[in-house]
Write a protein that holds these residues in place. Structure first.
Motif, PDB file in Angstrom:
ATOM      1  N   ILE A 256       0.844  -1.212   0.000  1.00  0.00           N
ATOM      2  CA  ILE A 256       0.000   0.000   0.000  1.00  0.00           C
ATOM      3  C   ILE A 256       0.871   1.251   0.000  1.00  0.00           C
ATOM      4  O   ILE A 256       0.624   2.211  -0.742  1.00  0.00           O
ATOM      5  CB  ILE A 256      -0.972  -0.009   1.209  1.00  0.00           C
ATOM      6  N   GLN A 257       1.929   1.255   0.798  1.00  0.00           N
ATOM      7  CA  GLN A 257       2.832   2.408   0.850  1.00  0.00           C
ATOM      8  C   GLN A 257       3.561   2.604  -0.479  1.00  0.00           C
ATOM      9  O   GLN A 257       3.752   3.729  -0.936  1.00  0.00           O
ATOM     10  CB  GLN A 257       3.833   2.257   1.999  1.00  0.00           C
TER      11      GLN A 257
ATOM     12  N   ARG B 210       2.454   1.732  -3.440  1.00  0.00           N
ATOM     13  CA  ARG B 210       1.488   2.275  -4.400  1.00  0.00           C
ATOM     14  C   ARG B 210       1.281   3.767  -4.197  1.00  0.00           C
ATOM     15  O   ARG B 210       1.177   4.530  -5.156  1.00  0.00           O
ATOM     16  CB  ARG B 210       0.155   1.532  -4.278  1.00  0.00           C
ATOM     17  N   LYS B 211       1.219   4.213  -2.950  1.00  0.00           N
ATOM     18  CA  LYS B 211       1.070   5.639  -2.660  1.00  0.00           C
ATOM     19  C   LYS B 211       2.282   6.411  -3.175  1.00  0.00           C
ATOM     20  O   LYS B 211       2.160   7.499  -3.730  1.00  0.00           O
ATOM     21  CB  LYS B 211       0.897   5.875  -1.157  1.00  0.00           C
ATOM     22  N   LYS B 212       3.468   5.825  -2.986  1.00  0.00           N
ATOM     23  CA  LYS B 212       4.701   6.480  -3.417  1.00  0.00           C
ATOM     24  C   LYS B 212       4.740   6.607  -4.942  1.00  0.00           C
ATOM     25  O   LYS B 212       5.057   7.662  -5.482  1.00  0.00           O
ATOM     26  CB  LYS B 212       5.896   5.673  -2.926  1.00  0.00           C
TER      27      LYS B 212
ATOM     28  N   ARG C  66       2.192   6.603  -6.923  1.00  0.00           N
ATOM     29  CA  ARG C  66       1.143   7.539  -7.310  1.00  0.00           C
ATOM     30  C   ARG C  66       1.646   8.976  -7.145  1.00  0.00           C
ATOM     31  O   ARG C  66       1.422   9.825  -8.004  1.00  0.00           O
ATOM     32  CB  ARG C  66      -0.115   7.300  -6.458  1.00  0.00           C
ATOM     33  N   ARG C  67       2.352   9.273  -6.042  1.00  0.00           N
ATOM     34  CA  ARG C  67       2.928  10.603  -5.831  1.00  0.00           C
ATOM     35  C   ARG C  67       3.939  10.932  -6.922  1.00  0.00           C
ATOM     36  O   ARG C  67       3.981  12.054  -7.425  1.00  0.00           O
ATOM     37  CB  ARG C  67       3.593  10.682  -4.453  1.00  0.00           C
TER      38      ARG C  67
END
Length: 176
Positions: free
Chosen positions: A31-32, A34-36, A38-39
Motif C-alpha cells: 500500500i505504501q 502504491r502511494k509512493k 502515485r505521488r
C-alpha cells in the motif's frame, strides 16, 4: 443454538489459526509503495504541465513581440535597412519633384495615383506576412518590388505632367 453458544463451545477448534504477520506487513508495504508511485506519477504530470505552459508562454510572447516590432524592412536586417532607406530617399525626391511641377489634371495621373495607393496596400500586406513569418523571403522581395514600382510610377507621373505642360504650350502657340 445461537452463534454465541456455538463459538463458546467450539472455541478450541476455531482459535487454531495464528495471524500471518509477514503477510500483513507485506500488504502494508505494498500500500505504501502504491502511494509512493502515485505521488511520483502526479509529480511527473505536474512537471510536464509546467514545462508545457512555460514553452507555450514563451512562444506566445515571442509571437506578440514579433507582431509588435516589424513596421518596416529595416527591422529585419541591416542590409534591408540600407536598401529601404535608399528607396525611401529616391521616392521622396521623386515625389517632391512631382509636386513642384504645376498641377494639370489628367486621367492618366489619377490612374497612376490610384496605383500608388494599391502599392501602399500591397506593402502593408507584405508587412503583415513578415510579422507572421520573419523569414519569409517572398514577402521581403514583394516589399522591395513595391518600392521599385513606386519609383517607376512617380517617374510616369512626372512625365505625364511635363507632357501635359508641353501639350498646353503647343496649343497656346497654335491658338495665337
Amino acid at each position: 443454538m445461537n452463534i454465541e453458544e456455538y463459538i463458546n463451545k467450539n472455541r478450541g477448534q476455531l482459535d487454531n489459526k495464528a495471524a500471518d504477520k509477514a503477510r500483513i506487513w507485506a500488504g502494508i508495504a505494498d500500500i505504501q509503495a502504491r502511494k509512493k508511485t502515485r505521488r511520483i506519477k502526479i509529480t511527473q504530470w505536474v512537471a510536464a504541465s509546467v514545462v508545457i505552459l512555460l514553452v507555450t508562454g514563451m512562444l506566445l510572447r515571442h509571437e506578440m513581440v514579433m507582431q509588435q516590432h516589424v513596421d518596416n524592412l529595416s527591422q529585419i536586417n541591416t542590409k534591408l535597412a540600407k536598401k529601404e532607406q535608399q528607396y525611401q530617399q529616391q521616392i521622396n525626391q521623386k515625389w517632391n519633384q512631382f509636386q513642384q511641377i504645376p498641377a494639370h489634371s489628367s486621367p492618366m495621373e489619377s490612374m497612376l495615383i490610384g496605383e500608388l495607393k494599391e502599392l501602399d496596400t500591397l506593402y502593408k500586406q507584405g508587412l503583415k506576412d513578415i510579422k507572421k513569418n520573419p523569414d519569409n523571403d517572398r514577402a521581403v522581395m514583394i516589399l522591395l518590388e513595391t518600392y521599385e514600382k513606386r519609383l517607376r510610377i512617380l517617374e510616369k507621373l512626372i512625365y505625364e505632367r511635363h507632357k501635359q505642360i508641353r501639350y498646353e504650350k503647343r496649343n497656346e502657340n497654335i491658338e495665337l
